[in-house]
Design an enzyme around this catalytic site. Sequence first.
Site, PDB file in Angstrom:
ATOM      1  N   ASN A 115       0.822  -1.227   0.000  1.00 19.37           N
ATOM      2  CA  ASN A 115       0.000   0.000   0.000  1.00 19.37           C
ATOM      3  C   ASN A 115       0.847   1.264   0.000  1.00 19.37           C
ATOM      4  O   ASN A 115       0.563   2.215  -0.722  1.00 19.37           O
ATOM      5  CB  ASN A 115      -0.953   0.007   1.205  1.00 19.37           C
ATOM      6  CG  ASN A 115      -1.946  -1.138   1.135  1.00 19.37           C
ATOM      7  OD1 ASN A 115      -2.000  -1.850   0.130  1.00 19.37           O
ATOM      8  ND2 ASN A 115      -2.711  -1.335   2.190  1.00 19.37           N
ATOM      9  N   THR A 160     -14.106  38.067 -32.266  1.00 19.33           N
ATOM     10  CA  THR A 160     -14.940  37.637 -31.141  1.00 19.33           C
ATOM     11  C   THR A 160     -16.162  37.026 -31.795  1.00 19.33           C
ATOM     12  O   THR A 160     -16.598  37.501 -32.855  1.00 19.33           O
ATOM     13  CB  THR A 160     -15.355  38.805 -30.217  1.00 19.33           C
ATOM     14  OG1 THR A 160     -16.216  39.668 -30.961  1.00 19.33           O
ATOM     15  CG2 THR A 160     -14.163  39.612 -29.721  1.00 19.33           C
ATOM     16  N   HIS A 161     -16.676  35.976 -31.216  1.00 18.25           N
ATOM     17  CA  HIS A 161     -17.789  35.217 -31.815  1.00 18.25           C
ATOM     18  C   HIS A 161     -17.425  34.708 -33.219  1.00 18.25           C
ATOM     19  O   HIS A 161     -18.311  34.472 -34.034  1.00 18.25           O
ATOM     20  CB  HIS A 161     -19.064  36.068 -31.905  1.00 18.25           C
ATOM     21  CG  HIS A 161     -19.385  36.801 -30.638  1.00 18.25           C
ATOM     22  ND1 HIS A 161     -20.196  36.276 -29.659  1.00 18.25           N
ATOM     23  CD2 HIS A 161     -18.974  38.015 -30.160  1.00 18.25           C
ATOM     24  CE1 HIS A 161     -20.291  37.137 -28.647  1.00 18.25           C
ATOM     25  NE2 HIS A 161     -19.539  38.201 -28.926  1.00 18.25           N
ATOM     26  N   SER A 282      -6.151  11.746 -49.075  1.00 17.51           N
ATOM     27  CA  SER A 282      -7.412  11.003 -49.051  1.00 17.51           C
ATOM     28  C   SER A 282      -7.286   9.792 -49.966  1.00 17.51           C
ATOM     29  O   SER A 282      -6.546   9.820 -50.945  1.00 17.51           O
ATOM     30  CB  SER A 282      -8.540  11.910 -49.538  1.00 17.51           C
ATOM     31  OG  SER A 282      -9.594  11.145 -50.092  1.00 17.51           O
ATOM     32  N   LYS A 288      -6.680  16.175 -51.947  1.00 14.68           N
ATOM     33  CA  LYS A 288      -6.770  16.511 -50.527  1.00 14.68           C
ATOM     34  C   LYS A 288      -5.449  16.564 -49.781  1.00 14.68           C
ATOM     35  O   LYS A 288      -4.530  15.797 -50.024  1.00 14.68           O
ATOM     36  CB  LYS A 288      -7.667  15.488 -49.826  1.00 14.68           C
ATOM     37  CG  LYS A 288      -9.121  15.657 -50.161  1.00 14.68           C
ATOM     38  CD  LYS A 288      -9.734  16.846 -49.464  1.00 14.68           C
ATOM     39  CE  LYS A 288     -10.602  16.369 -48.322  1.00 14.68           C
ATOM     40  NZ  LYS A 288     -11.017  17.497 -47.519  1.00 14.68           N
ATOM     41  N   GLU A 295      -6.374  17.453 -35.829  1.00 14.30           N
ATOM     42  CA  GLU A 295      -7.631  16.801 -35.444  1.00 14.30           C
ATOM     43  C   GLU A 295      -7.394  15.765 -34.350  1.00 14.30           C
ATOM     44  O   GLU A 295      -8.208  15.594 -33.435  1.00 14.30           O
ATOM     45  CB  GLU A 295      -8.278  16.142 -36.671  1.00 14.30           C
ATOM     46  CG  GLU A 295      -8.844  17.170 -37.645  1.00 14.30           C
ATOM     47  CD  GLU A 295      -9.095  16.599 -39.037  1.00 14.30           C
ATOM     48  OE1 GLU A 295      -9.397  15.402 -39.163  1.00 14.30           O
ATOM     49  OE2 GLU A 295      -8.970  17.377 -40.010  1.00 14.30           O
ATOM     50  N   TYR A 322      -6.820   1.824   2.018  1.00 16.58           N
ATOM     51  CA  TYR A 322      -6.579   1.281   0.676  1.00 16.58           C
ATOM     52  C   TYR A 322      -7.719   0.386   0.186  1.00 16.58           C
ATOM     53  O   TYR A 322      -8.255  -0.418   0.943  1.00 16.58           O
ATOM     54  CB  TYR A 322      -5.258   0.483   0.643  1.00 16.58           C
ATOM     55  CG  TYR A 322      -5.015  -0.125  -0.729  1.00 16.58           C
ATOM     56  CD1 TYR A 322      -4.480   0.641  -1.755  1.00 16.58           C
ATOM     57  CD2 TYR A 322      -5.396  -1.439  -1.018  1.00 16.58           C
ATOM     58  CE1 TYR A 322      -4.312   0.118  -3.030  1.00 16.58           C
ATOM     59  CE2 TYR A 322      -5.228  -1.970  -2.284  1.00 16.58           C
ATOM     60  CZ  TYR A 322      -4.688  -1.189  -3.282  1.00 16.58           C
ATOM     61  OH  TYR A 322      -4.524  -1.706  -4.537  1.00 16.58           O
ATOM     62  N   GLN A 327      -6.166   0.664  -7.892  1.00 12.91           N
ATOM     63  CA  GLN A 327      -5.200   0.103  -8.843  1.00 12.91           C
ATOM     64  C   GLN A 327      -5.431   0.646 -10.256  1.00 12.91           C
ATOM     65  O   GLN A 327      -4.512   0.689 -11.077  1.00 12.91           O
ATOM     66  CB  GLN A 327      -5.302  -1.423  -8.831  1.00 12.91           C
ATOM     67  CG  GLN A 327      -4.406  -2.129  -9.818  1.00 12.91           C
ATOM     68  CD  GLN A 327      -4.259  -3.609  -9.496  1.00 12.91           C
ATOM     69  OE1 GLN A 327      -3.489  -3.961  -8.632  1.00 12.91           O
ATOM     70  NE2 GLN A 327      -5.022  -4.442 -10.168  1.00 12.91           N
ATOM     71  N   LYS A 330      -3.233   3.775 -12.339  1.00 15.12           N
ATOM     72  CA  LYS A 330      -2.048   3.763 -13.216  1.00 15.12           C
ATOM     73  C   LYS A 330      -2.424   3.864 -14.686  1.00 15.12           C
ATOM     74  O   LYS A 330      -1.835   4.629 -15.446  1.00 15.12           O
ATOM     75  CB  LYS A 330      -1.212   2.499 -12.977  1.00 15.12           C
ATOM     76  CG  LYS A 330      -0.043   2.688 -12.042  1.00 15.12           C
ATOM     77  CD  LYS A 330      -0.402   2.624 -10.591  1.00 15.12           C
ATOM     78  CE  LYS A 330      -0.736   1.216 -10.166  1.00 15.12           C
ATOM     79  NZ  LYS A 330      -1.462   1.225  -8.867  1.00 15.12           N
TER      80      LYS A 330
HETATM   81  N1  ARG Z   1      -1.145  -3.390  -7.421  1.00 13.81           N
HETATM   82  C1  ARG Z   1      -1.704  -2.690  -6.301  1.00 13.81           C
HETATM   83  C2  ARG Z   1      -2.139  -1.308  -6.735  1.00 13.81           C
HETATM   84  O1  ARG Z   1      -1.701  -0.874  -7.748  1.00 13.81           O
HETATM   85  C3  ARG Z   1      -0.685  -2.566  -5.216  1.00 13.81           C
HETATM   86  C4  ARG Z   1      -1.236  -2.435  -3.852  1.00 13.81           C
HETATM   87  C5  ARG Z   1      -1.856  -3.704  -3.418  1.00 13.81           C
HETATM   88  N2  ARG Z   1      -2.277  -3.665  -2.075  1.00 13.81           N
HETATM   89  C6  ARG Z   1      -3.197  -4.510  -1.571  1.00 13.81           C
HETATM   90  N3  ARG Z   1      -3.535  -4.365  -0.357  1.00 13.81           N
HETATM   91  N4  ARG Z   1      -3.756  -5.455  -2.299  1.00 13.81           N
HETATM   92  O2  ARG Z   1      -2.932  -0.656  -6.094  1.00 13.81           O
END
Ligand code: ARG
Length: 462
Positions: A115, A160-161, A282, A288, A295, A322, A327, A330
């Site tokens: 954690n 403007t606009h 295109s 084109k 975009e 936690y 998780q 990420k």
């Molecule tokens: N892979 C977990 C995460 O990214 C790590 C922490 C896991 N902790 C737990 N108590 N299961 O959050």
Amino acid sequence: MTKENKNKVWGTRVKKPTSKLLQSINSSIDIDKRLFNEDIDASIAHCEMLSKQKIIKNDSAKKIIYGLKKIKIEIQKNKFQFKKEHEDIHLNVEKRLFEIIGDHAGFLHTARSRNDQVVTDFKLWIKKSAHNIDKNLTLLIKSFLNKAKKNIDVIMPGFTHLKNAQPVLFSHYLLAYVEMFKRDKNRIKNFLENINENPLGSAALAGTSYNIDRHFTSKKLGFKKPTDNSIDSVSDRDFVIEFLFIASLCSVHLSRLAEEIIIWNSDLVNLITLEDNLLTGSSIMPQKKNPDSAELIRGKTGRIFGQLSSMLTTMKGLPLAYFKDMQEDKESVFDAYDSLLLNIQLATELVNGMKPNKTKMLAAAKLGFTTATDFADYLVKKGMSFRDAHKKSATLVNIAEKNNLTLDELDFLTIKKVEKSVEKDVLKIFDLKNSVNSKKSYGGTSPFNVNKMINKYQKELK
Ligand code: ARG
């Protein structure tokens, strides 16, 4: 205990093999392997601290550090086999450490939990990445400054606009974007202050009974100080949301730029041309040349907002401390970071290769009676109130419009009929250059100001 469970760190307690479905939703290694450098650096710092504090034996610490460094090289050289059954980067590294140094590896996880480990790794990664975004924003700003310097006197219509408003310098317009990206850089600077506390040593949530030295690991890892509350340390994902917010707002700026580029490059508007290397053709229309690059900058922006929204939603319902929900953070951050970095770099190339269509810009600036305010200001300087002058100027515009003329095509007598106090010098009021030169108020579009600002920005970047 099944063979598979024996292999798990919690196999003594959880007796049945993990369901395939749980394994597949629980395993984050495909995503969080990107944290490997930070995970290993944090583990080395933790291990050095444990040994310094005599919590683990010197001999074990040496072996652990040797193993961790070896693993880092293995991963860097693509020789590491990540395994889904070991869930995440933390356990993949730990499992491999056992293979390399044997049972000494078991001492590393003393006085920490995944954690605090994951938050530490992630904070380190985001710090590094925010620095990289900042560096790339500087390059983007430089491309605006170069373009502005090369086109310092080019006049275009300001809008403007999306209706013609007043003549401005193209260079001044570009510097408006410099301001936005400067604010983004400033937000990153503040963010790097906010994130700068080390959660390592908070363990699962309660802290630990070992005599650890959190100031030592903070210093080793480049944090200003340890976090003050162990429960908050493992619950906190503010830094994730803050990063995603900064990425989102920066994307707003990039997307507005992209939108502007698309409109200006359209055949209808045609105020700029772009370098061929950032255009696509295109499959059916041979003529084109499309601004897909701009975009896609605009397109990826929605996705970055989505990641912010996703993390706000994930966090809003979580009690302390936690939960596995977190998780998901990420993937959100990595995705937003990758898109943002690409967008900034692409925008830099677009700005570098952008050519103003100077004649078209000047001609466009003459349309839409863009010097009508200048005429009103002229009358005010002769003693009229602005409200009266506004009416007089609107009358003049009506006359010009009826006769299909631009304001600078009107003759002196026609103007005199609208307002008898005017003198011959009124004619230069409708000159675009005169209009732009007159905007000398601080931050205004006069070339004098724009030059001053370019110098200021260049000094700031040094
Ligand atoms: N892979 C977990 C995460 O990214 C790590 C922490 C896991 N902790 C737990 N108590 N299961 O959050």
